[in-house]
Design an enzyme around this catalytic site. Sequence first.
Site, PDB file in Angstrom:
ATOM      1  N   ASP A  16      85.865 -38.256  19.993  1.00 48.16           N
ATOM      2  CA  ASP A  16      86.691 -38.302  18.783  1.00 48.16           C
ATOM      3  C   ASP A  16      86.827 -39.736  18.280  1.00 48.16           C
ATOM      4  O   ASP A  16      86.833 -40.682  19.069  1.00 48.16           O
ATOM      5  CB  ASP A  16      88.071 -37.695  19.092  1.00 48.16           C
ATOM      6  CG  ASP A  16      88.778 -37.215  17.834  1.00 48.16           C
ATOM      7  OD1 ASP A  16      88.140 -37.172  16.760  1.00 48.16           O
ATOM      8  OD2 ASP A  16      89.977 -36.880  17.923  1.00 48.16           O
ATOM      9  N   HIS A  33      79.358 -41.125  12.516  1.00 52.04           N
ATOM     10  CA  HIS A  33      78.647 -40.124  13.325  1.00 52.04           C
ATOM     11  C   HIS A  33      77.314 -40.691  13.840  1.00 52.04           C
ATOM     12  O   HIS A  33      76.904 -40.394  14.959  1.00 52.04           O
ATOM     13  CB  HIS A  33      78.415 -38.849  12.514  1.00 52.04           C
ATOM     14  CG  HIS A  33      79.686 -38.154  12.111  1.00 52.04           C
ATOM     15  ND1 HIS A  33      80.726 -37.962  12.990  1.00 52.04           N
ATOM     16  CD2 HIS A  33      80.103 -37.628  10.929  1.00 52.04           C
ATOM     17  CE1 HIS A  33      81.723 -37.338  12.359  1.00 52.04           C
ATOM     18  NE2 HIS A  33      81.369 -37.132  11.104  1.00 52.04           N
ATOM     19  N   LEU A 127      70.126 -34.455  35.522  1.00 52.88           N
ATOM     20  CA  LEU A 127      71.426 -34.243  34.863  1.00 52.88           C
ATOM     21  C   LEU A 127      71.254 -33.176  33.776  1.00 52.88           C
ATOM     22  O   LEU A 127      70.224 -33.135  33.107  1.00 52.88           O
ATOM     23  CB  LEU A 127      71.889 -35.555  34.241  1.00 52.88           C
ATOM     24  CG  LEU A 127      73.247 -35.601  33.522  1.00 52.88           C
ATOM     25  CD1 LEU A 127      73.849 -37.001  33.640  1.00 52.88           C
ATOM     26  CD2 LEU A 127      73.169 -35.245  32.052  1.00 52.88           C
TER      27      LEU A 127
HETATM   28  C1  IPE Z   1      87.431 -32.108  18.146  1.00 56.94           C
HETATM   29  O1  IPE Z   1      87.660 -33.159  17.274  1.00 56.94           O
HETATM   30  C2  IPE Z   1      86.088 -31.532  17.895  1.00 56.94           C
HETATM   31  C3  IPE Z   1      84.947 -32.368  18.270  1.00 56.94           C
HETATM   32  C4  IPE Z   1      85.006 -33.523  18.853  1.00 56.94           C
HETATM   33  C5  IPE Z   1      83.664 -31.792  17.967  1.00 56.94           C
HETATM   34  P1  IPE Z   1      88.405 -32.960  15.889  1.00 56.94           P
HETATM   35  O2  IPE Z   1      88.568 -34.303  15.310  1.00 56.94           O
HETATM   36  O3  IPE Z   1      87.688 -31.955  15.060  1.00 56.94           O
HETATM   37  O4  IPE Z   1      89.808 -32.325  16.334  1.00 56.94           O
HETATM   38  P2  IPE Z   1      91.248 -32.410  15.692  1.00 56.94           P
HETATM   39  O5  IPE Z   1      91.123 -31.902  14.279  1.00 56.94           O
HETATM   40  O6  IPE Z   1      91.684 -33.824  15.724  1.00 56.94           O
HETATM   41  O7  IPE Z   1      92.107 -31.545  16.555  1.00 56.94           O
HETATM   42  C1  IPE Z   2      84.531 -36.787  16.125  1.00 60.36           C
HETATM   43  O1  IPE Z   2      84.913 -37.747  15.216  1.00 60.36           O
HETATM   44  C2  IPE Z   2      83.206 -36.191  15.802  1.00 60.36           C
HETATM   45  C3  IPE Z   2      83.244 -34.792  15.398  1.00 60.36           C
HETATM   46  C4  IPE Z   2      84.302 -34.031  15.220  1.00 60.36           C
HETATM   47  C5  IPE Z   2      81.961 -34.196  15.180  1.00 60.36           C
HETATM   48  P1  IPE Z   2      85.771 -37.371  13.960  1.00 60.36           P
HETATM   49  O2  IPE Z   2      84.845 -37.107  12.810  1.00 60.36           O
HETATM   50  O3  IPE Z   2      86.720 -36.272  14.260  1.00 60.36           O
HETATM   51  O4  IPE Z   2      86.545 -38.730  13.703  1.00 60.36           O
HETATM   52  P2  IPE Z   2      88.046 -38.908  13.260  1.00 60.36           P
HETATM   53  O5  IPE Z   2      88.906 -38.126  14.178  1.00 60.36           O
HETATM   54  O6  IPE Z   2      88.139 -38.426  11.842  1.00 60.36           O
HETATM   55  O7  IPE Z   2      88.273 -40.379  13.373  1.00 60.36           O
HETATM   56 MG    MG Z   3      88.635 -36.225  14.963  1.00 57.26          MG
END
Ligand code: IPE
Ligand code: IPE
Ligand code: MG
Length: 237
Positions: A16, A33, A127
């Site tokens: 995240d 990303h 792995l």
């Molecule tokens: C969780 O992250 C999903 C992934 C890392 C794929 P999100 O950013 O989507 O989750 P929330 O919205 O903060 O709960």
């Molecule tokens: C996690 O990073 C990646 C995915 C959910 C695919 P986010 O895109 O949720 O990044 P934030 O939480 O907005 O910073």
């Molecule tokens: Mg996120």
Amino acid sequence: MSIAKPIPQHIAIIMDGNGRWAKLRGKDRTEGHIAGVETIRTTLRIAAQRGVRYLTFYAFSTENWGRPEAEVNALMDLLCRSVINETPELIRMGICVRTIGDRSRFSERVQQHLAQIEEQTAAGDRLTMVLALNYSSRDELRRAVQELARRVEAGTLQASQIDETCISEMLDTAFMPDPDLVIRTSGEQRLSNFLMWQASYAEFYFPEVLWPDFTEEEFDRALDVYAARDRRFGLVK
Ligand code: IPE
Ligand code: IPE
Ligand code: MG
């Protein structure tokens, strides 16, 4: 004589903070990303070196479809392209690729690519890298319960035979052990629908660092935190 520190057999990572990482730099979320994929690559290499056997990455949740279409497309495209491009290197490293989640929502082409990658890397025994794609725990349980109900309906299974092992075996994760350690970066402290059944006895670690900044040092810190935990599994120790 030094005692070897326990290494988690299975680490599951909620990656995240890609969006926030990009925003801090005045960049588009997609750039976050792209940086995040780079971190997957380095984490994979380090985890293999440290002796971790299963590494699960939460890459796309069922809820993530609700993001802007451009971001969803960019993310999907990026994930697929990276795994395809990396396949020869993954094979060389002895990494077996698997996915969890409902793949039926992806295009025919993406589904074919994923099946091909799983097949090409199947012999990797160093792995197992597991990509959670269109995954959520509740959706996984819904699919499993439906399948169990179908079997009961068909008369091949009795309701009284449904035990915990039977449920675990019906989940997408049936091929691997439960996670020992769940890491979520970016300081958020929630599961967001990830491995709820499987993480019943996992240790949790929530570093503040954003996923693109999760370095080798951060990974080793997570291993140290894990090694210091006292896992009791409900027993008196
Ligand atoms: C969780 O992250 C999903 C992934 C890392 C794929 P999100 O950013 O989507 O989750 P929330 O919205 O903060 O709960
Ligand atoms: C996690 O990073 C990646 C995915 C959910 C695919 P986010 O895109 O949720 O990044 P934030 O939480 O907005 O910073
Ligand atoms: Mg996120």
